[in-house]
Write a protein that holds these residues in place. Structure first.
Motif, PDB file in Angstrom:
ATOM      1  N   MET A   1     -20.406 -26.142  15.426  1.00  0.00           N
ATOM      2  CA  MET A   1     -20.631 -26.319  16.859  1.00  0.00           C
ATOM      3  C   MET A   1     -19.411 -26.986  17.507  1.00  0.00           C
ATOM      4  SD  MET A   1     -24.160 -27.799  18.549  1.00  0.00           S
ATOM      5  CE  MET A   1     -25.435 -26.869  17.711  1.00  0.00           C
ATOM      6  N   LYS A   2     -19.096 -26.567  18.736  1.00  0.00           N
ATOM      7  CA  LYS A   2     -17.953 -27.178  19.428  1.00  0.00           C
ATOM      8  C   LYS A   2     -18.444 -27.760  20.753  1.00  0.00           C
ATOM      9  CE  LYS A   2     -13.069 -26.741  19.434  1.00  0.00           C
ATOM     10  NZ  LYS A   2     -13.005 -28.138  18.989  1.00  0.00           N
ATOM     11  N   ILE A   3     -18.345 -29.068  20.885  1.00  0.00           N
ATOM     12  CA  ILE A   3     -18.861 -29.732  22.090  1.00  0.00           C
ATOM     13  C   ILE A   3     -17.747 -30.591  22.697  1.00  0.00           C
ATOM     14  CG2 ILE A   3     -20.685 -31.210  23.014  1.00  0.00           C
ATOM     15  CD1 ILE A   3     -22.125 -30.672  20.230  1.00  0.00           C
ATOM     16  N   PRO A   4     -17.294 -30.241  23.913  1.00  0.00           N
ATOM     17  CA  PRO A   4     -16.230 -31.033  24.528  1.00  0.00           C
ATOM     18  C   PRO A   4     -16.790 -32.354  25.067  1.00  0.00           C
ATOM     19  CG  PRO A   4     -16.980 -29.368  26.068  1.00  0.00           C
ATOM     20  CD  PRO A   4     -17.780 -29.173  24.792  1.00  0.00           C
ATOM     21  N   PRO A   5     -15.940 -33.342  25.280  1.00  0.00           N
ATOM     22  CA  PRO A   5     -16.442 -34.609  25.826  1.00  0.00           C
ATOM     23  C   PRO A   5     -16.936 -34.445  27.265  1.00  0.00           C
ATOM     24  CG  PRO A   5     -14.035 -34.639  25.651  1.00  0.00           C
ATOM     25  CD  PRO A   5     -14.501 -33.388  24.981  1.00  0.00           C
ATOM     26  N   MET A   6     -16.416 -33.425  27.932  1.00  0.00           N
ATOM     27  CA  MET A   6     -16.752 -33.230  29.348  1.00  0.00           C
ATOM     28  C   MET A   6     -16.610 -31.751  29.660  1.00  0.00           C
ATOM     29  SD  MET A   6     -17.306 -34.443  32.442  1.00  0.00           S
ATOM     30  CE  MET A   6     -17.080 -36.215  32.191  1.00  0.00           C
ATOM     31  N   ASN A   7     -17.588 -31.197  30.377  1.00  0.00           N
ATOM     32  CA  ASN A   7     -17.499 -29.797  30.775  1.00  0.00           C
ATOM     33  C   ASN A   7     -18.101 -29.657  32.172  1.00  0.00           C
ATOM     34  OD1 ASN A   7     -17.643 -27.082  31.173  1.00  0.00           O
ATOM     35  ND2 ASN A   7     -18.646 -26.608  29.231  1.00  0.00           N
ATOM     36  N   LEU A   8     -17.259 -29.358  33.137  1.00  0.00           N
ATOM     37  CA  LEU A   8     -17.709 -29.331  34.532  1.00  0.00           C
ATOM     38  C   LEU A   8     -18.102 -27.931  34.993  1.00  0.00           C
ATOM     39  CD1 LEU A   8     -14.978 -31.693  36.003  1.00  0.00           C
ATOM     40  CD2 LEU A   8     -17.368 -32.256  35.578  1.00  0.00           C
ATOM     41  N   LYS A   9     -17.999 -26.958  34.100  1.00  0.00           N
ATOM     42  CA  LYS A   9     -18.151 -25.573  34.533  1.00  0.00           C
ATOM     43  C   LYS A   9     -19.545 -25.287  35.115  1.00  0.00           C
ATOM     44  CE  LYS A   9     -17.461 -20.789  33.187  1.00  0.00           C
ATOM     45  NZ  LYS A   9     -17.263 -20.426  34.595  1.00  0.00           N
ATOM     46  N   LYS A 351     -26.636 -29.461  26.118  1.00  0.00           N
ATOM     47  CA  LYS A 351     -27.926 -28.963  25.615  1.00  0.00           C
ATOM     48  C   LYS A 351     -28.569 -29.930  24.620  1.00  0.00           C
ATOM     49  CE  LYS A 351     -26.572 -24.061  25.725  1.00  0.00           C
ATOM     50  NZ  LYS A 351     -25.158 -24.048  25.276  1.00  0.00           N
ATOM     51  N   ASP A 352     -29.889 -29.874  24.551  1.00  0.00           N
ATOM     52  CA  ASP A 352     -30.636 -30.688  23.585  1.00  0.00           C
ATOM     53  C   ASP A 352     -30.129 -30.426  22.165  1.00  0.00           C
ATOM     54  OD1 ASP A 352     -32.095 -31.383  25.767  1.00  0.00           O
ATOM     55  OD2 ASP A 352     -34.045 -30.710  25.007  1.00  0.00           O
ATOM     56  N   SER A 353     -29.894 -29.138  21.871  1.00  0.00           N
ATOM     57  CA  SER A 353     -29.456 -28.787  20.511  1.00  0.00           C
ATOM     58  C   SER A 353     -28.073 -29.387  20.228  1.00  0.00           C
ATOM     59  CB  SER A 353     -29.410 -27.270  20.356  1.00  0.00           C
ATOM     60  OG  SER A 353     -28.553 -26.703  21.333  1.00  0.00           O
ATOM     61  N   GLU A 354     -27.243 -29.457  21.257  1.00  0.00           N
ATOM     62  CA  GLU A 354     -25.917 -30.068  21.068  1.00  0.00           C
ATOM     63  C   GLU A 354     -26.044 -31.568  20.830  1.00  0.00           C
ATOM     64  OE1 GLU A 354     -23.054 -27.120  23.688  1.00  0.00           O
ATOM     65  OE2 GLU A 354     -24.274 -28.576  24.798  1.00  0.00           O
ATOM     66  N   GLN A 355     -26.948 -32.201  21.573  1.00  0.00           N
ATOM     67  CA  GLN A 355     -27.163 -33.636  21.370  1.00  0.00           C
ATOM     68  C   GLN A 355     -27.721 -33.920  19.977  1.00  0.00           C
ATOM     69  OE1 GLN A 355     -29.176 -34.863  25.321  1.00  0.00           O
ATOM     70  NE2 GLN A 355     -28.077 -36.634  24.558  1.00  0.00           N
ATOM     71  N   SER A 356     -28.649 -33.065  19.523  1.00  0.00           N
ATOM     72  CA  SER A 356     -29.202 -33.253  18.174  1.00  0.00           C
ATOM     73  C   SER A 356     -28.083 -33.189  17.141  1.00  0.00           C
ATOM     74  CB  SER A 356     -30.229 -32.161  17.845  1.00  0.00           C
ATOM     75  OG  SER A 356     -31.250 -32.177  18.776  1.00  0.00           O
ATOM     76  N   TYR A 357     -27.181 -32.254  17.350  1.00  0.00           N
ATOM     77  CA  TYR A 357     -26.051 -32.096  16.425  1.00  0.00           C
ATOM     78  C   TYR A 357     -25.169 -33.354  16.426  1.00  0.00           C
ATOM     79  CZ  TYR A 357     -21.714 -30.097  14.491  1.00  0.00           C
ATOM     80  OH  TYR A 357     -20.591 -29.851  13.741  1.00  0.00           O
TER      81      TYR A 357
END
Ligand code: PLP
Length: 368
Positions: A1-9, A351-357
């Motif tokens: 999974m790739k999660i940036p610290p900030m995403n304004l899109k 996303k919740d799934s990203e936070q779980s990760y």
């Protein structure tokens, strides 16, 4: 999974059509400078914050600068603030020839340690600049009481704290002045730079209105020396659209914070944000204190999780502030915090799934 610290899109895409429509109107009307959109935004702030004066400016930095300037703060004056903040809180004081005087922060809230405030007041002190860091209110009850007792002005640096409350009241509505920023990553993030000044002082607010536009009263009459600090109509248009949805945006941040709080509560090596009873956090950042912070950050990065350091070093140790005469050890809590603080991904659309990760990976790191 790739999660940036900030995403304004997602945040900006959601409002794109409405913003473009308003921009078209500005182009059709050629109302680029201090037009109806700026007036509408100022009215929105006055109503939301219930303060008598609101003035749109080109940045949060100039909001702070003009507030200090309107209070006649300059050479020989001292302004009390904290070394654990963004440089803008402090560079404006220096630019006006005044002297920033630092006091340390509290280890749990990361905000001004009010117990150190009175000892820092001298007969040169003119103002206190509390910062509502990460979107959490500083202790405005005590700060206002001390300011009143010593007849000092209070300028709230609310750049990160749109929507935060203290004692049931929005921050930004306590001080003589408050400065908000619309830098894209802030809670009410623009599509470029922008800022807002709130004030309760009629004469001084009137001076700010002039000074943001070269000191002009009308036409080519200039009672004051000023700046070009006007808020762009295009910015104001975007912000007017977004401000309508601010409550939902703040609720989304709170939900993200609650998931982190819950998921990380049993990790002994981490301290989640501490929210005093009187405060309602607006979570511009979700910043934790972490044991082995640098190793954790590197591990998360390897796992695809981006994090940020707000801030990697306290201001009193910056090269540009050495003339103030502070040294290592001057503000131990700020220094220690810089070594342990870590801001986790916090943005609309996470996303919740990203936070779980993210939570899973943090736990994995400490289980070693
Ligand atoms: C962002 C920020 C500012 C400056 O705001 P700009 O709009 O970027 O000029 C000032 N103080 C704090 C604490 C900030 O986070």
């Amino acid at each position: 999974m790739k999660i940036p610290p900030m995403n304004l899109k997602l945040y900006n895409d959601m409002f794109k059509d409405d913003i473009l429509e308003r921009m078209k109107t500005i182009l059709d009307q050629n109302s680029f400078i201090l037009g109806p959109e700026v007036k509408e935004l100022e009215a929105n702030f006055k109503e939301t914050y219930n303060v008598p004066f609101s003035i749109g400016v080109n940045s949060g930095t100039d909001a702070l600068l003009l507030a200090l300037k309107a209070l006649n703060i300059g050479p020989g004056d001292e302004v009390i603030t904290v070394p654990f903040t963004f440089i803008a809180t402090v560079d404006v004081i220096i630019r006006l020839g005044a002297t920033p005087v630092f006091i340390d922060i509290e280890a749990d809230t990361f905000n001004m340690d009010v117990s150190q405030l009175e000892a820092a007041i001298t007969d040169k002190t003119k103002a206190i600049v509390p910062v509502h860091l990460y979107g959490l209110a500083a202790n405005m009850t005590d700060i206002m009481a001390i300011a009143e007792k010593h007849e000092l002005a209070v300028i709230e640096d609310a750049a990160q704290a749109q929507g935060a409350k203290w004692d049931g009241k929005f921050v930004g509505s306590f001080g003589d002045f408050a400065a908000f920023s619309f830098y894209p990553t802030k809670n009410l993030g623009g599509i470029g730079d922008g800022g807002m000044i709130l004030s309760t002082l009629e004469t001084e607010a009137g001076d700010v209105v002039k000074m943001r536009d070269h000191g002009r009263s009308e036409g080519y009459t200039f009672p004051l020396i000023g700046y070009n600090s006007r808020l762009s109509s295009f910015q104001a248009a975007g912000l007017n659209v977004k401000m309508k949805h601010l409550p939902e945006m703040l609720a989304a941040r709170k939900k993200i914070a609650a998931i982190y709080d819950e998921g990380l509560s049993d990790v002994a090596q981490i301290q989640c944000p501490v929210v005093p009873e009187k405060a309602e956090h607006s979570y511009n950042q979700y910043s934790i204190l972490a044991e082995n912070r640098d190793e954790l950050r590197a591990f998360l990065s390897e796992q695809g999780v981006g994090t940020m350091l707000y801030y990697p070093g306290p201001l009193h140790l910056q090269d540009c502030l050495q003339h103030l005469g502070y040294k290592e050890g001057s503000f131990p809590v700020s220094e220690k915090t810089c070594e342990k603080v870590l801001s986790l991904p916090m943005f609309f659309g996470l996303k919740d799934s990203e936070q779980s990760y993210i939570i899973e990976k943090i736990k994995e790191f400490y289980k070693g």
